[in-house]
Design an enzyme around this catalytic site. Structure first.
Site, PDB file in Angstrom:
ATOM      1  N   GLU A  35       0.798  -1.235   0.000  1.00 51.94           N
ATOM      2  CA  GLU A  35       0.000   0.000   0.000  1.00 51.94           C
ATOM      3  C   GLU A  35       0.832   1.287   0.000  1.00 51.94           C
ATOM      4  O   GLU A  35       0.591   2.198   0.790  1.00 51.94           O
ATOM      5  CB  GLU A  35      -0.966  -0.006   1.194  1.00 51.94           C
ATOM      6  CG  GLU A  35      -1.905  -1.192   1.162  1.00 51.94           C
ATOM      7  CD  GLU A  35      -2.823  -1.284   2.369  1.00 51.94           C
ATOM      8  OE1 GLU A  35      -2.841  -0.354   3.193  1.00 51.94           O
ATOM      9  OE2 GLU A  35      -3.519  -2.302   2.490  1.00 51.94           O
ATOM     10  N   ASN A  39       1.935  -5.122  -3.180  1.00 51.73           N
ATOM     11  CA  ASN A  39       0.523  -5.405  -2.882  1.00 51.73           C
ATOM     12  C   ASN A  39      -0.219  -4.102  -2.584  1.00 51.73           C
ATOM     13  O   ASN A  39       0.286  -3.254  -1.834  1.00 51.73           O
ATOM     14  CB  ASN A  39       0.486  -6.325  -1.646  1.00 51.73           C
ATOM     15  CG  ASN A  39      -0.887  -6.871  -1.343  1.00 51.73           C
ATOM     16  OD1 ASN A  39      -1.543  -7.439  -2.227  1.00 51.73           O
ATOM     17  ND2 ASN A  39      -1.338  -6.724  -0.102  1.00 51.73           N
ATOM     18  N   HIS A  49     -10.662  -5.710  -2.143  1.00 50.95           N
ATOM     19  CA  HIS A  49     -11.711  -5.506  -1.141  1.00 50.95           C
ATOM     20  C   HIS A  49     -12.840  -4.786  -1.887  1.00 50.95           C
ATOM     21  O   HIS A  49     -12.746  -3.587  -2.148  1.00 50.95           O
ATOM     22  CB  HIS A  49     -11.192  -4.648   0.016  1.00 50.95           C
ATOM     23  CG  HIS A  49     -10.102  -5.315   0.803  1.00 50.95           C
ATOM     24  ND1 HIS A  49     -10.318  -6.451   1.545  1.00 50.95           N
ATOM     25  CD2 HIS A  49      -8.792  -5.015   0.953  1.00 50.95           C
ATOM     26  CE1 HIS A  49      -9.190  -6.819   2.129  1.00 50.95           C
ATOM     27  NE2 HIS A  49      -8.243  -5.973   1.781  1.00 50.95           N
ATOM     28  N   GLU A  63      -6.456 -10.378  -1.191  1.00 53.48           N
ATOM     29  CA  GLU A  63      -7.244 -10.125   0.028  1.00 53.48           C
ATOM     30  C   GLU A  63      -8.734 -10.043  -0.301  1.00 53.48           C
ATOM     31  O   GLU A  63      -9.450  -9.193   0.227  1.00 53.48           O
ATOM     32  CB  GLU A  63      -6.779  -8.822   0.705  1.00 53.48           C
ATOM     33  CG  GLU A  63      -5.304  -8.802   1.029  1.00 53.48           C
ATOM     34  CD  GLU A  63      -4.865  -7.559   1.794  1.00 53.48           C
ATOM     35  OE1 GLU A  63      -5.721  -6.833   2.334  1.00 53.48           O
ATOM     36  OE2 GLU A  63      -3.643  -7.319   1.859  1.00 53.48           O
ATOM     37  N   ASP A  80     -12.502  -9.908  -0.595  1.00 53.23           N
ATOM     38  CA  ASP A  80     -13.778  -9.979   0.126  1.00 53.23           C
ATOM     39  C   ASP A  80     -14.733  -9.030  -0.581  1.00 53.23           C
ATOM     40  O   ASP A  80     -14.313  -8.071  -1.217  1.00 53.23           O
ATOM     41  CB  ASP A  80     -13.649  -9.706   1.632  1.00 53.23           C
ATOM     42  CG  ASP A  80     -12.853  -8.473   2.006  1.00 53.23           C
ATOM     43  OD1 ASP A  80     -12.674  -7.575   1.156  1.00 53.23           O
ATOM     44  OD2 ASP A  80     -12.413  -8.387   3.167  1.00 53.23           O
TER      45      ASP A  80
HETATM   46  O1  G3I Z   1      -4.714  -8.161  19.042  1.00 55.12           O
HETATM   47  C1  G3I Z   1      -5.164  -6.894  19.573  1.00 55.12           C
HETATM   48  C2  G3I Z   1      -5.893  -7.098  20.869  1.00 55.12           C
HETATM   49  O2  G3I Z   1      -5.002  -7.614  21.817  1.00 55.12           O
HETATM   50  C3  G3I Z   1      -6.480  -5.761  21.312  1.00 55.12           C
HETATM   51  O3  G3I Z   1      -7.234  -5.950  22.463  1.00 55.12           O
HETATM   52  C4  G3I Z   1      -7.343  -5.161  20.234  1.00 55.12           C
HETATM   53  C5  G3I Z   1      -7.870  -3.786  20.601  1.00 55.12           C
HETATM   54  O4  G3I Z   1      -8.105  -2.975  19.483  1.00 55.12           O
HETATM   55  O5  G3I Z   1      -6.574  -5.029  19.068  1.00 55.12           O
HETATM   56  C6  G3I Z   1      -6.085  -6.255  18.569  1.00 55.12           C
HETATM   57  O6  G3I Z   1      -5.351  -6.004  17.417  1.00 55.12           O
HETATM   58  C7  G3I Z   1      -6.106  -5.707  16.252  1.00 55.12           C
HETATM   59  C8  G3I Z   1      -5.723  -6.685  15.170  1.00 55.12           C
HETATM   60  O7  G3I Z   1      -6.380  -6.345  13.965  1.00 55.12           O
HETATM   61  C9  G3I Z   1      -6.086  -8.128  15.521  1.00 55.12           C
HETATM   62  O8  G3I Z   1      -7.450  -8.267  15.609  1.00 55.12           O
HETATM   63  C10 G3I Z   1      -5.777  -4.295  15.828  1.00 55.12           C
HETATM   64  O9  G3I Z   1      -6.292  -3.363  16.787  1.00 55.12           O
HETATM   65  C11 G3I Z   1      -6.412  -4.015  14.479  1.00 55.12           C
HETATM   66  O10 G3I Z   1      -5.937  -2.754  14.009  1.00 55.12           O
HETATM   67  C12 G3I Z   1      -6.000  -5.069  13.489  1.00 55.12           C
HETATM   68  O11 G3I Z   1      -6.672  -4.828  12.284  1.00 55.12           O
HETATM   69  C13 G3I Z   1      -6.083  -5.425  11.142  1.00 55.12           C
HETATM   70  C14 G3I Z   1      -5.818  -4.356  10.121  1.00 55.12           C
HETATM   71  O12 G3I Z   1      -5.286  -4.961   8.938  1.00 55.12           O
HETATM   72  C15 G3I Z   1      -4.808  -3.339  10.631  1.00 55.12           C
HETATM   73  O13 G3I Z   1      -4.634  -2.311   9.732  1.00 55.12           O
HETATM   74  C16 G3I Z   1      -7.067  -6.446  10.584  1.00 55.12           C
HETATM   75  O14 G3I Z   1      -7.182  -7.539  11.504  1.00 55.12           O
HETATM   76  C17 G3I Z   1      -6.546  -6.968   9.246  1.00 55.12           C
HETATM   77  O15 G3I Z   1      -7.553  -7.738   8.634  1.00 55.12           O
HETATM   78  C18 G3I Z   1      -6.228  -5.801   8.329  1.00 55.12           C
HETATM   79  O16 G3I Z   1      -5.690  -6.324   7.150  1.00 55.12           O
HETATM   80  C19 G3I Z   1      -5.364  -5.364   6.136  1.00 55.12           C
HETATM   81  C20 G3I Z   1      -4.161  -5.902   5.392  1.00 55.12           C
HETATM   82  O17 G3I Z   1      -3.110  -6.191   6.273  1.00 55.12           O
HETATM   83  C21 G3I Z   1      -3.698  -4.924   4.301  1.00 55.12           C
HETATM   84  N1  G3I Z   1      -4.803  -4.573   3.432  1.00 55.12           N
HETATM   85  C22 G3I Z   1      -6.017  -4.119   4.096  1.00 55.12           C
HETATM   86  C23 G3I Z   1      -6.498  -5.128   5.120  1.00 55.12           C
HETATM   87  C24 G3I Z   1      -7.803  -4.701   5.751  1.00 55.12           C
HETATM   88  O18 G3I Z   1      -7.651  -3.522   6.473  1.00 55.12           O
END
Ligand code: G3I
Length: 455
Positions: free
Chosen positions: A163, A205, A241, A268, A270
């Site tokens: 990105e 990516n 997405h 990715e 969806d």
């Molecule tokens: O694991 C912690 C947890 O301990 C905590 O309590 C909680 C509180 O917010 O956060 C948890 O971490 C989160 C993590 O996902 C696991 O669930 C983060 O806050 C959250 O920001 C994170 O989001 C991820 C996101 O990327 C971050 O930008 C999503 O799961 C993930 O699906 C998403 O994936 C991205 C790709 O990497 C790149 N392309 C876009 C895609 C969708 O946004």
């Protein structure tokens, strides 16, 4: 939105009826596919492709989740576990627990493992967010080197950079702390990744690149430039997405990148739930199948309840039941497409120097990945019988050649005899231990063994 041909539509409808267990004589006649596979992974494999899912280590204890994962998919991507904040929470201190759990899951399944993502403006650890300039560049390249080295030989494809382009009509790079280290940060990352793991495919990516538009054209221009200059890039990931429509140029966009000589992957996928969800999933699948160098599709999660989105965008509902979108993807996969050719493996580096000598001090060896007009050099610095605190490697280049980029060291001069000095994180080498740095150059690579001095 892109419409399939009427014959393609009829075939899909008939396959759907057959899959639903409806006895329709005509469907047997039309389909007649003794080869039709009953899972996404097996069906994709029929044309040499994979069908993967992004998975989370924290969900691997969920029996429904792992049942679907094990039975349906033949590739996995860590949703978060290999990102910078997860793998290097403190500078120089690496944590591979989560990433290794995903890797081991993939290995146990016999699946391909996509690495995601070495460098990204988001999900950086706090310490990296506060760095700038050459300090950040050095830390970022070290991160690429260390993580790619840890997973060396085990990753099918790395999202080396994620990105890095701006949304909107500019087609320009996104502003970020990484971008502010210099426009060449992306190529430096790719070179470091290649040096660390020569057999992983190296991908760029991004999202909102799901058709021919200003952003995808900006990336296209970068990939074309990389290919022309020998920057090691093997693939481009299209996140996909998607909402309720699909761009009419979706497939043409994949094809134009493939025509540059890189693989393309849907990384990715969806799709917003609504009237078109199943059709859009099928259209994406058919587009990949129609492009010989589209090597596989990854959906970003398994069940709707596993998704980062709240609009039920995946192939299984929250209870793990197959949705209409699942059936449309499976049918599209079973309808076949251009067989994905096996792309040639990356030529392994050629070691041009003799092994290091023992004794105190340090020695250096160089490995070259050459092409017509340039090369990437990986230099291994090895301490002798005493620990080393700071080292300098002198490399003599043939006349006409020049160093154009360096990682994990700082260089003085670019032609003739070039000195490469250790940087903070790799200056200390224990007795008998070693570290690496690299550089890219024009012309033929160095022919003679480099010299190494301590200090
Ligand atoms: O694991 C912690 C947890 O301990 C905590 O309590 C909680 C509180 O917010 O956060 C948890 O971490 C989160 C993590 O996902 C696991 O669930 C983060 O806050 C959250 O920001 C994170 O989001 C991820 C996101 O990327 C971050 O930008 C999503 O799961 C993930 O699906 C998403 O994936 C991205 C790709 O990497 C790149 N392309 C876009 C895609 C969708 O946004």
């Amino acid at each position: 939105m892109k419409l399939r041909t009427s014959s393609g539509k009829r075939r899909t409808l008939l396959l759907s009826a057959a899959t639903a267990g409806v006895v329709v004589a005509a469907s047997i006649a039309v389909v007649g596919t003794a080869e039709a596979a009953s899972t996404l992974g097996a069906s994709a494999a029929q044309t040499g492709r994979y069908f993967g899912a992004a998975i989370a280590a924290g969900r691997l204890g969920d029996a429904t989740y792992t049942r679907i994962l094990n039975s349906e998919f033949n590739a996995v991507t860590p949703e978060n576990e290999m990102k910078w904040d997860a793998t290097e929470p403190a500078r120089g201190s690496f944590n591979y627990n989560g990433g290794d759990r995903i890797l081991n899951q993939g290995v146990a399944m016999g699946a391909k493992v996509r690495g995601h993502a070495l460098l990204w403006h988001a999900q950086q650890p706090g310490w990296a967010q506060s760095l700038t300039g050459s300090t950040l560049r050095s830390a970022a390249i070290n991160h690429v080197t260390q993580v790619a080295t840890h997973y060396k030989g085990k990753i099918y494809a790395w999202d080396v950079v994620n990105e890095a382009f701006a949304d909107g009509g500019s087609g320009a790079r996104r502003d970020s702390n990484l971008q502010r280290t210099g426009n060449d940060w992306i190529e430096a990352a790719f070179r470091a990744a290649r040096a660390a793991d020569p057999n992983a495919k190296l991908c760029y990516n991004d999202y909102n690149t799901d058709g021919i538009n200003a952003k995808s054209t900006g990336i296209y221009t970068m990939v074309r430039d990389f290919k022309s200059r020998g920057v090691p890039i093997d693939c481009v990931g299209f996140q996909s997405h998607l909402g309720t429509t699909i761009d009419s140029t979706y497939q043409a966009n994949l094809q134009r990148f493939a025509d540059l000589g890189v693989d393309v992957q849907i990384t990715e996928l969806d799709v917003q739930q609504g009237g078109n969800q199943a059709n859009i999933y099928a259209s994406v699948t058919r587009a990949c199948l129609a492009v010989a160098r589209c090597t596989g599709i990854t959906v970003w999660g398994i069940r709707d309840s596993d998704s980062w989105r709240s609009d039920n965008p995946l192939l299984f509902d929250g209870s793990g039941n197959k949705k209409a979108a699942y059936t449309s993807v499976l049918n599209a996969l079973n309808a076949g497409g251009n067989t994905n050719p096996t792309t040639p493996p990356v030529t392994p580096p050629v070691t041009t120097s003799p092994p290091p000598q023992t004794g105190s001090g340090c020695t250096a060896t160089v490995s070259l990945n050459s092409w017509n007009g340039g090369y990437v050099a990986t230099v291994r610095v090895t301490a002798g019988s005493s620990a080393v605190n700071g080292w300098t490697v002198n490399v003599t280049l043939p006349s006409g050649g020049a160093v154009t980029g360096t990682w994990s060291a700082t260089n003085s001069g670019t032609t003739g005899t070039v000195s490469f000095r250790s940087v903070d994180y790799n200056r200390q080498v224990p007795a008998g231990g070693s570290t690496e740095f690299g550089f890219q150059g024009t012309g033929a690579g160095p022919g003679a063994t480099p010299t190494c001095t301590v200090g």
